[in-house]
Design a protein around this motif. Structure first.
Motif, PDB file in Angstrom:
ATOM      1  N   TYR A  35      40.820  49.529  28.740  1.00 54.82           N
ATOM      2  CA  TYR A  35      41.653  50.705  29.008  1.00 54.82           C
ATOM      3  C   TYR A  35      41.314  51.881  28.099  1.00 54.82           C
ATOM      4  O   TYR A  35      42.123  52.770  27.903  1.00 54.82           O
ATOM      5  N   LYS A  55      43.949  49.625  37.320  1.00 53.42           N
ATOM      6  CA  LYS A  55      43.891  49.378  35.885  1.00 53.42           C
ATOM      7  C   LYS A  55      45.163  49.838  35.180  1.00 53.42           C
ATOM      8  O   LYS A  55      45.706  49.129  34.329  1.00 53.42           O
ATOM      9  N   ASN A  57      48.107  50.266  36.557  1.00 52.79           N
ATOM     10  CA  ASN A  57      49.228  49.454  37.017  1.00 52.79           C
ATOM     11  C   ASN A  57      49.295  48.111  36.302  1.00 52.79           C
ATOM     12  O   ASN A  57      50.395  47.565  36.121  1.00 52.79           O
ATOM     13  N   GLU A  58      48.153  47.568  35.883  1.00 58.09           N
ATOM     14  CA  GLU A  58      48.171  46.346  35.081  1.00 58.09           C
ATOM     15  C   GLU A  58      49.007  46.563  33.821  1.00 58.09           C
ATOM     16  O   GLU A  58      49.851  45.742  33.464  1.00 58.09           O
ATOM     17  N   CYS A  59      48.778  47.673  33.159  1.00 59.91           N
ATOM     18  CA  CYS A  59      49.504  48.004  31.928  1.00 59.91           C
ATOM     19  C   CYS A  59      50.958  48.349  32.228  1.00 59.91           C
ATOM     20  O   CYS A  59      51.874  47.917  31.511  1.00 59.91           O
ATOM     21  N   ASN A  61      52.846  47.367  34.634  1.00 60.86           N
ATOM     22  CA  ASN A  61      53.615  46.169  34.977  1.00 60.86           C
ATOM     23  C   ASN A  61      54.041  45.406  33.726  1.00 60.86           C
ATOM     24  O   ASN A  61      55.151  44.874  33.674  1.00 60.86           O
TER      25      ASN A  61
END
Length: 109
Positions: A35, A55, A57-59, A61
């Motif tokens: 990131y 990418k 949205n991973e964080c 969430n």
């Protein structure tokens, strides 16, 4: 834009993993590997909106879980802002939702 993307990722990971009394998460920590600004810079140059959204949205969430999910007021607001970011179809459309996310996460921290 790349710096804002990295900042949103950093703030999200801070919410998810940083514990009081321990060393703070910094931009050069291993958890930030996927990131970092350089990664987002390449994706922006490619115009790869879908991967940027994935990418981030991973964080986001992880941050949403740390805030108690959509059942809690802070989580509901983060979810709303994340949804707006996810609806963008171009790099230009990412700008305003990204700034809103950045400001919100900064306020929460």
């Amino acid at each position: 834009m790349e710096t804002s993307l990295e900042t949103v990722a950093l703030f999200s990971l801070k919410l998810a993993y940083e514990e009081e009394g321990l060393s703070p998460i910094l931009r050069d920590d291993l958890v930030m590997g996927d990131y970092q600004k350089d990664v987002f810079e390449l994706l922006v140059k490619r115009g790869d909106v879908a991967t940027i959204q994935f990418k981030l949205n991973e964080c986001l969430n992880l941050a949403l879980d740390a805030l108690g999910g959509v059942e809690k007021p802070l989580g509901r607001e983060l979810h709303k802002l994340s949804a707006e970011f996810g609806q963008a179809q171009s790099l230009e459309q990412l700008g305003q939702p990204l700034l809103a996310l950045k400001g919100y996460l900064k306020d929460v921290l």
